[in-house]
Design a protein around this motif. Structure first.
Motif, PDB file in Angstrom:
ATOM      1  N   GLY A 257       0.839  -1.119  -0.048  1.00 41.77           N
ATOM      2  CA  GLY A 257      -0.020   0.059   0.176  1.00 41.77           C
ATOM      3  C   GLY A 257       0.751   1.113   0.189  1.00 41.77           C
ATOM      4  O   GLY A 257       1.914   1.328  -0.432  1.00 41.77           O
ATOM      5  N   LYS A 258       0.108   2.441   0.443  1.00 40.44           N
ATOM      6  CA  LYS A 258       0.944   3.666   0.392  1.00 40.44           C
ATOM      7  C   LYS A 258       0.950   4.291   1.749  1.00 40.44           C
ATOM      8  O   LYS A 258      -0.140   3.831   2.772  1.00 40.44           O
ATOM      9  CB  LYS A 258       0.569   4.517  -0.641  1.00 40.44           C
ATOM     10  N   ASN A 259       1.889   4.679   2.304  1.00 40.34           N
ATOM     11  CA  ASN A 259       1.849   5.580   3.489  1.00 40.34           C
ATOM     12  C   ASN A 259       1.123   6.975   3.496  1.00 40.34           C
ATOM     13  O   ASN A 259       0.607   7.262   2.241  1.00 40.34           O
ATOM     14  CB  ASN A 259       3.138   5.882   4.118  1.00 40.34           C
ATOM     15  N   ARG A 260       1.174   7.444   4.532  1.00 37.91           N
ATOM     16  CA  ARG A 260       0.438   8.716   4.748  1.00 37.91           C
ATOM     17  C   ARG A 260       0.924   9.970   3.735  1.00 37.91           C
ATOM     18  O   ARG A 260       0.069  10.829   3.449  1.00 37.91           O
ATOM     19  CB  ARG A 260       0.702   9.306   6.221  1.00 37.91           C
ATOM     20  N   HIS A 261       2.056   9.689   3.153  1.00 41.96           N
ATOM     21  CA  HIS A 261       2.539  10.829   2.335  1.00 41.96           C
ATOM     22  C   HIS A 261       2.321  10.443   1.002  1.00 41.96           C
ATOM     23  O   HIS A 261       2.812  11.059  -0.213  1.00 41.96           O
ATOM     24  CB  HIS A 261       4.014  10.919   2.424  1.00 41.96           C
ATOM     25  N   GLY A 262       1.649   9.394   0.672  1.00 41.46           N
ATOM     26  CA  GLY A 262       1.462   8.608  -0.566  1.00 41.46           C
ATOM     27  C   GLY A 262       2.643   7.869  -1.203  1.00 41.46           C
ATOM     28  O   GLY A 262       2.361   7.844  -2.457  1.00 41.46           O
ATOM     29  N   GLU A 263       3.463   7.814  -0.341  1.00 39.75           N
ATOM     30  CA  GLU A 263       4.818   6.711  -0.753  1.00 39.75           C
ATOM     31  C   GLU A 263       4.418   5.564  -0.852  1.00 39.75           C
ATOM     32  O   GLU A 263       3.731   4.885   0.145  1.00 39.75           O
ATOM     33  CB  GLU A 263       5.890   7.248  -0.248  1.00 39.75           C
ATOM     34  N   ARG A 264       5.169   4.660  -1.848  1.00 34.73           N
ATOM     35  CA  ARG A 264       4.793   3.100  -1.957  1.00 34.73           C
ATOM     36  C   ARG A 264       5.462   2.750  -0.714  1.00 34.73           C
ATOM     37  O   ARG A 264       6.935   2.740  -0.301  1.00 34.73           O
ATOM     38  CB  ARG A 264       5.546   2.747  -2.978  1.00 34.73           C
ATOM     39  N   THR A 265       4.917   1.627  -0.015  1.00 30.39           N
ATOM     40  CA  THR A 265       5.435   1.048   1.172  1.00 30.39           C
ATOM     41  C   THR A 265       5.545  -0.642   0.730  1.00 30.39           C
ATOM     42  O   THR A 265       4.692  -1.164   0.213  1.00 30.39           O
ATOM     43  CB  THR A 265       4.395   0.949   2.392  1.00 30.39           C
ATOM     44  N   THR A 266       6.606  -1.359   1.033  1.00 26.03           N
ATOM     45  CA  THR A 266       6.951  -2.598   0.787  1.00 26.03           C
ATOM     46  C   THR A 266       7.320  -3.517   1.979  1.00 26.03           C
ATOM     47  O   THR A 266       7.740  -2.825   2.818  1.00 26.03           O
ATOM     48  CB  THR A 266       7.828  -2.699  -0.359  1.00 26.03           C
ATOM     49  N   VAL A 267       7.233  -4.801   1.550  1.00 23.45           N
ATOM     50  CA  VAL A 267       7.858  -5.534   2.920  1.00 23.45           C
ATOM     51  C   VAL A 267       8.707  -6.552   2.015  1.00 23.45           C
ATOM     52  O   VAL A 267       8.318  -6.832   0.712  1.00 23.45           O
ATOM     53  CB  VAL A 267       6.741  -6.457   3.613  1.00 23.45           C
ATOM     54  N   PRO A 268       9.773  -7.236   2.733  1.00 22.16           N
ATOM     55  CA  PRO A 268      10.725  -8.039   2.198  1.00 22.16           C
ATOM     56  C   PRO A 268       9.892  -9.266   1.677  1.00 22.16           C
ATOM     57  O   PRO A 268       9.139  -9.955   2.232  1.00 22.16           O
ATOM     58  CB  PRO A 268      11.717  -8.349   3.090  1.00 22.16           C
ATOM     59  N   TRP A 269      10.321  -9.957   0.127  1.00 23.30           N
ATOM     60  CA  TRP A 269       9.646 -10.858  -0.348  1.00 23.30           C
ATOM     61  C   TRP A 269      10.787 -11.873  -0.912  1.00 23.30           C
ATOM     62  O   TRP A 269      11.558 -11.341  -1.905  1.00 23.30           O
ATOM     63  CB  TRP A 269       8.768 -10.449  -1.531  1.00 23.30           C
ATOM     64  N   ALA A 270      11.080 -12.850  -0.488  1.00 24.43           N
ATOM     65  CA  ALA A 270      12.124 -14.029  -1.207  1.00 24.43           C
ATOM     66  C   ALA A 270      11.394 -14.681  -2.262  1.00 24.43           C
ATOM     67  O   ALA A 270      10.663 -15.541  -1.930  1.00 24.43           O
ATOM     68  CB  ALA A 270      12.754 -14.684   0.164  1.00 24.43           C
ATOM     69  N   VAL A 271      11.373 -14.392  -3.397  1.00 23.23           N
ATOM     70  CA  VAL A 271      10.822 -15.172  -4.739  1.00 23.23           C
ATOM     71  C   VAL A 271      11.721 -16.332  -5.244  1.00 23.23           C
ATOM     72  O   VAL A 271      12.968 -15.771  -5.743  1.00 23.23           O
ATOM     73  CB  VAL A 271      10.537 -14.167  -5.733  1.00 23.23           C
TER      74      VAL A 271
END
Length: 385
Positions: A257-271
């Protein structure tokens, strides 16, 4: 009586016990060509593994990826998987583990997966605590209706109390208790540990950490010819089978999703890289057939497991067959790529459960039958398609 007369004593009907234990006849032993596994040729029930790697290279993300595949019963890096309940002891950072599992478990198909995180340390050097934990872990497995269990301890240095990882006595005690836990619950116990600053081929600390485990594997960064974030694990010890080829992953960011500033938020993902990657197993070894339940029985049992887990979560809501099929485990893996065959086999498995009175069906979908009574739902409108 001379000194050799005891050889003339008539043989006993059964071999004598040695220190109270029965011996195993080696000439009567027959190896199993198709042993049980959690991840075929990699992780086995009743055994202990050690996964070591440098800090900030993706250890927890990769373990979360392995555990999520096992919880969902989905093939991993080209190797077959037996679905298991996951009990993840996150002594270091429970929220971090949950974030790393999220890219997999946020899928609708993972809704019935048994994957729980314990936000505390378990002292593997304390025999009494391990014995209590073993009882609770077995209850956890049974609650989720699973035959298999995988327990992760992340990390070793926070799960050995006052023990010293450089002491062979302390680490030997920890691994002896981990082996007890694996044997008494028939679980696979995976311990996550660090590498030393100057040692990149084995776990940090005593050599007991390598010698006293069944499977040992380490994490390495790929060379500059590979895409950014590429790492791989190399199995350097495998007691029960041949070593699988190195398994490659790309550590990416999964957008949540996006934070309060509209910036993209990610979590680590081992593909995991695709199975035909040069760094992973191209195809699993075909297992030998042995007597056991038919595939139809296994599929019906798996869907009953899904509906049971959903019933625990929602108290008896109706679910469409397609949705249930998406949550199915390994018995459906061989047909998952064919939508029409998948639909028919899910329907056949549900029909078998209906005939047994284990579930009920209406125009809204299917659900677990409360109390298991074989009565007909008055609102039933025939089979769903």
């Amino acid at each position: 009586m001379n000194q050799y007369s005891y050889f003339k004593t008539p043989p006993a009907e059964f071999p004598p016990r040695i220190l109270g234990c029965e011996t195993i006849s080696a000439n009567a032993f027959q190896p199993d060509p198709d042993p049980d596994y959690i991840v075929q040729r990699f992780l086995f029930p009743g055994e202990v593994s050690m996964f070591a790697g440098p800090s900030n290279l993706g250890k927890s993300a990769i373990v979360a990826s392995i555990a999520a595949h096992v919880a969902m019963g989905r093939d991993f890096c080209g190797m077959r998987v037996s679905r298991a309940a996951i009990l993840y002891v996150a002594a270091e950072a429970a929220k971090g583990v949950l974030k790393r599992a999220y890219p997999f478990l946020s899928q609708r198909s993972a809704k019935a997966a048994a994957f729980a995180v314990l936000d505390m340390a378990v002292d593997l050097s304390n025999q009494q605590e391990v014995q209590r934990f073993a009882t609770d872990a077995a209850n956890f497995r049974d609650y989720h209706g699973c035959e298999n269990l995988m327990i992760v301890f992340d990390t070793l240095n926070l799960c050995m109390g006052d023990g010293d990882e450089n002491s062979s006595r302390d680490t030997g005690r920890v691994l002896a208790n981990a082996t007890y836990l694996a044997k008494t619950t028939n679980a696979h116990v995976l311990i996550v540990h660090h590498m030393g600053a100057s040692e990149t081929s084995r776990p940090r600390g005593s050599t007991t950490l390598t010698a006293n485990v069944d499977t040992g594997f380490t994490l390495h960064k790929a060379d500059d010819t590979q895409p950014d974030g590429t790492v791989f694990i190399r199995v350097h010890k495998q007691r029960e089978d041949e070593k699988p080829a190195p398994m490659a992953f790309q550590i990416k960011g999964f957008e949540i999703g996006k934070n309060r500033h509209g910036e993209r938020t990610t979590v680590p993902w081992a593909v995991p890289f695709r199975p035909d990657s040069s760094l992973v197993e191209e195809s699993p070894t075909k297992a030998s057939k042995k007597a056991g339940p038919t595939i139809s029985t296994l599929r019906a049992k798996d869907l009953l497991r899904v509906l049971t887990e959903l019933h625990k979560q929602d108290g008896g809501e109706w679910h469409k067959p397609k949705e249930i099929g998406q949550m199915s485990g390994e018995p459906f893996n061989s047909i998952r790529g064919n939508a029409d065959t998948m639909r028919k086999k899910v329907r056949a498995a549900l029909d078998a459960l209906l005939a047994e009175g284990r579930i009920e069906e209406s125009g809204k979908g299917v659900r677990l039958r409360s109390g298991g009574a074989k009565t007909t739902d008055q609102s039933a409108q025939g089979p769903l398609h």
